[in-house]
Design a protein around this motif. Sequence first.
Motif, short mmCIF file in Angstrom:
data_model
loop_
_atom_site.label_atom_id
_atom_site.label_comp_id
_atom_site.label_asym_id
_atom_site.label_seq_id
_atom_site.Cartn_x
_atom_site.Cartn_y
_atom_site.Cartn_z
N GLY A 169 12.10 -55.78 82.08
CA GLY A 169 13.10 -56.29 83.01
C GLY A 169 13.62 -55.24 83.98
O GLY A 169 14.55 -55.50 84.72
N PHE A 170 12.99 -54.08 83.97
CA PHE A 170 13.42 -52.99 84.87
C PHE A 170 12.18 -52.29 85.42
O PHE A 170 11.15 -52.22 84.76
CB PHE A 170 14.28 -51.97 84.12
CG PHE A 170 15.53 -52.54 83.55
CD1 PHE A 170 16.66 -52.70 84.35
CD2 PHE A 170 15.59 -52.93 82.22
CE1 PHE A 170 17.82 -53.24 83.82
CE2 PHE A 170 16.74 -53.48 81.69
CZ PHE A 170 17.87 -53.63 82.49
N ILE A 171 12.35 -51.73 86.62
CA ILE A 171 11.30 -50.91 87.22
C ILE A 171 11.78 -49.47 87.18
O ILE A 171 12.79 -49.13 87.80
CB ILE A 171 11.00 -51.33 88.67
CG1 ILE A 171 10.52 -52.78 88.72
CG2 ILE A 171 9.95 -50.40 89.29
CD1 ILE A 171 10.41 -53.35 90.12
N SER A 172 11.05 -48.64 86.45
CA SER A 172 11.39 -47.22 86.37
C SER A 172 10.62 -46.48 87.47
O SER A 172 9.71 -47.02 88.09
CB SER A 172 11.00 -46.65 85.00
OG SER A 172 9.58 -46.63 84.89
N CYS A 173 10.97 -45.22 87.63
CA CYS A 173 10.28 -44.37 88.60
C CYS A 173 8.79 -44.29 88.27
O CYS A 173 7.94 -44.40 89.15
CB CYS A 173 10.92 -42.98 88.60
SG CYS A 173 10.11 -41.83 89.73
N GLU A 174 8.48 -44.11 87.00
CA GLU A 174 7.09 -44.00 86.58
C GLU A 174 6.32 -45.29 86.85
O GLU A 174 5.18 -45.27 87.30
CB GLU A 174 7.01 -43.64 85.09
CG GLU A 174 7.56 -42.26 84.75
CD GLU A 174 9.11 -42.19 84.74
OE1 GLU A 174 9.78 -43.25 84.62
OE2 GLU A 174 9.63 -41.07 84.87
#
Length: 156
Positions: free
Chosen positions: A103-108
């Motif tokens: 449910g989240f977009i991280s930098c990686e």
Amino acid sequence: MSLFNTVHLQGIFNKLDKNGDGLVSIDELEWFLNVIGMDVKRDELELLIGEESLNYVDFLLFYETLIKGNIFEQEKRKNEREDEILERDLQKAFRVFDLNDDGFISCEELQSALSRLGLWDESCGQDCRQMINVYDSNSDGLLDFEEFKDMMLLTG
């Protein structure tokens, strides 16, 4: 059932009649209908009205035609369907970037997805953290769906 009574309609007509000539032009009517959320074009109004402008009585008849034809409601339903389609498309796009489906977009995840799409170039010196921070409204270092949606709608 009418949304406005004749007093309201007279006020609207007077506001639209910018030059005070007792007529509302198709351009003024198109502007007003677009402002209230109806996506109408000049050529559509010309076909519907058949004249370049409306006097107050014609304006009342036009309004009643809209209400009886339920054009406002049809336009609202059309916009709601378009919003639903856009929401589904954005959810699909979000899943392309949310690689671990948390449910989240991280930098990686952002960097990985952009690389897979051929949109990441190490030599350009971009920092995915900076890219995320622009739209990360709660400053948690991640993009949730609402932040992603804001990013897509603001930059699209």
